[in-house]
Design an enzyme around this catalytic site. Structure first.
Site, PDB file in Angstrom:
ATOM      1  N   LYS A   1       0.852  -1.189   0.000  1.00  0.00           N
ATOM      2  CA  LYS A   1       0.000   0.000   0.000  1.00  0.00           C
ATOM      3  C   LYS A   1       0.884   1.234   0.000  1.00  0.00           C
ATOM      4  CE  LYS A   1      -3.846   2.014   2.661  1.00  0.00           C
ATOM      5  NZ  LYS A   1      -4.738   1.778   3.826  1.00  0.00           N
TER       6      LYS A   1
ATOM      7  N   SER B   1      -9.410   1.795   2.877  1.00  0.00           N
ATOM      8  CA  SER B   1      -8.544   2.601   2.039  1.00  0.00           C
ATOM      9  C   SER B   1      -7.454   1.813   1.310  1.00  0.00           C
ATOM     10  CB  SER B   1      -7.866   3.671   2.899  1.00  0.00           C
ATOM     11  OG  SER B   1      -7.076   3.071   3.918  1.00  0.00           O
TER      12      SER B   1
ATOM     13  N   SER C   1     -10.060  -0.867   6.906  1.00  0.00           N
ATOM     14  CA  SER C   1      -9.394  -0.690   5.612  1.00  0.00           C
ATOM     15  C   SER C   1      -8.682  -1.913   5.076  1.00  0.00           C
ATOM     16  CB  SER C   1      -8.390   0.463   5.698  1.00  0.00           C
ATOM     17  OG  SER C   1      -9.059   1.685   5.863  1.00  0.00           O
TER      18      SER C   1
END
Length: 459
Positions: A86, A155, A179
């Site tokens: 990420k 996210s 997330s």
């Protein structure tokens, strides 16, 4: 390079199996890399999972891994495989964009602790995956590989999408509310949030020191454990990891727990937010688990847990305001309206309200630990239903909040499709520190709830 007919089989190989086959000479790290690259070339222009990807760099790392393998220098438990990160996780010499134009072109000087451990185990960074702005709400352009009209969640949007699409065997994300778990379920893969403090967050964007976790995306429960086991451990750079220096759990592959577990079926205070399809799937999952021999009791958490969502929001926003004060002062005009609103709400939270929220968190953590005295695990919905049919929002994290607030391990996996043909699943939660047990119980449950995500995706 693998033949066209074998590309997908290579690309969807599990992490542990890929390492084993490279080590035993069944195929090379370069063959794996070519398979992932072929998938990326074919589908990335629709999925948009990567914030940064360098094909040549991937092939160089794979070639070096093969050379080391032939010379007898395999480095560890992840030798020769790529793991996606990420884009809030630093990797030295690579860009970290945080999902914000403010950090466009920013190159990390040091690697995050979790990346250091992946490197020591022989893995390499496959690419940087998209994230919502500062791991909060404003979504990237990433779509769900199952249907490009649907969100992949957030996210950790790109991490979930990359694994689901066969771009990477595994990926790292984060969870401050939901997330990791929510995107994993939306994309039909395994998502795992380990115990708070098990994996160091040094070198990962800090939004909330009280709530932030490193999360794992994979295609198998065993792969989730393999990554977690490699990355776990004390780190003086992250005080949360010092609460429990010795983390239990062997490095052996995950297998279903030896006997049917004692389960609490918990709907949580978010039950009314779930749609009819989620209600029906959860009920049918519980019936199947009972039939398979689990002791399953439908029970609700004590009333104080109704405060969890509000308490989480207070802590998260107050700590965002603290952590982003300097950036807001210098670059607020390059932040989205959504993030500025979050910041400003956090800035209005007073010290007394914040301290009270931390006190409630402590009480809920203690109450949940007592609750687990009667059960091996909780089973609960992971989401309110299928992913929303939009790329403008990433969905509702309400079914994840309690477990993130309390810092306990939770794992989710797909168990079926909803009325729109999109993945839905089940979440398994255990007591703090019982991470391997969570995955073993999930493996038992998954065996009772067969669902072939890859076959469904490719229909």
């Amino acid at each position: 390079m693998p033949t066209p007919s074998s590309i997908d089989d290579f690309a969807f190989t599990t992490l542990r199996d890929a390492v084993r086959r490279v080590r035993e000479g069944h195929f090379t790290a370069q063959a794996l890399a070519h398979a992932w690259i072929a998938r990326i070339r074919a589908y990335e222009d629709r999925v948009h999972a990567f914030a940064w990807f360098d094909e040549r760099r991937v092939l160089e790392h794979a070639r070096d891994a093969d050379l080391a393998q032939r010379a007898g220098g395999a480095r560890g438990a992840l030798h020769g495989v790529g793991v996606a990160l990420k884009d809030i996780i630093h990797a030295r010499g690579l860009p970290t964009g945080m999902g914000s134009p403010i950090f466009a072109g920013h190159i990390a000087e040091n690697s995050a602790a979790c990346v250091e451990k992946l490197d020591a185990a022989g893995a390499y960074v496959l690419g940087k995956t998209t994230t919502c702005e500062f791991a909060t709400q404003s979504p990237p352009p990433t779509s769900n590989p199952w249907n490009h009209e649907f969100t992949p969640g957030g996210s950790s949007s790109g991490s979930a999408a990359a694994v689901a699409a066969g771009f990477a065997p595994a990926a790292l994300g984060s969870q401050t509310r939901g997330s990791a778990i929510r995107p994993a379920v939306y994309c039909g893969i395994v998502g795992f949030k380990p115990s708070f403090g098990r994996i160091s967050r040094y070198g990962v964007l800090k939004t909330s020191a009280t709530l932030d976790h490193v999360g794992v995306f994979s295609r198998s429960l065993d792969d989730a454990w393999l990554l977690t086991h490699v990355m776990q451990g004390a780190d003086t750079r992250d005080p949360a990891t010092l609460e429990e220096v010795e983390w239990p759990g062997s490095d052996a592959p995950i297998a279903p727990c030896a006997s049917p577990p004692r389960l609490a079926a918990v709907r949580t205070p978010a039950w009314s937010k779930a749609d009819g399809a989620q209600h029906a799937l959860f009920e049918s999952n519980c019936v199947a688990l009972r039939r398979a021999g689990a002791t399953l009791e439908e029970i609700e958490l004590p009333e104080p847990f109704t405060a969890a969502d509000g308490v989480t929001r207070v802590i998260q926003l107050a700590e965002i305001a603290r952590n982003f004060a300097d950036l807001h002062a210098s670059s607020r005009d390059r932040m989205s309206e959504t993030f500025r609103a979050l910041y400003e709400r956090g800035a209005r939270i007073g010290a007394t309200e914040y301290e009270e929220a931390l006190g409630v968190r402590g009480a809920l953590r203690r109450a949940l630990a007592q609750f687990f005295g009667s059960y091996d695990a909780i089973v609960t919905p992971p989401t309110t239903g299928e992913p929303p049919r939009t790329l403008l929002t990433t969905g509702d994290a309400s079914f994840c909040v309690i477990w993130t607030l309390c810092g306990v391990p939770c794992v989710a996996f797909p168990t079926g499709l909803g009325p729109q043909g999109m993945p839905m699943g089940l979440q398994v939660v255990t007591a703090h520190g019982d991470d391997r047990q969570a995955l073993e119980i999930a493996a038992w449950c998954r065996g009772c709830l067969p669902f072939d995500g890859r076959a469904a995706l490719e229909r």
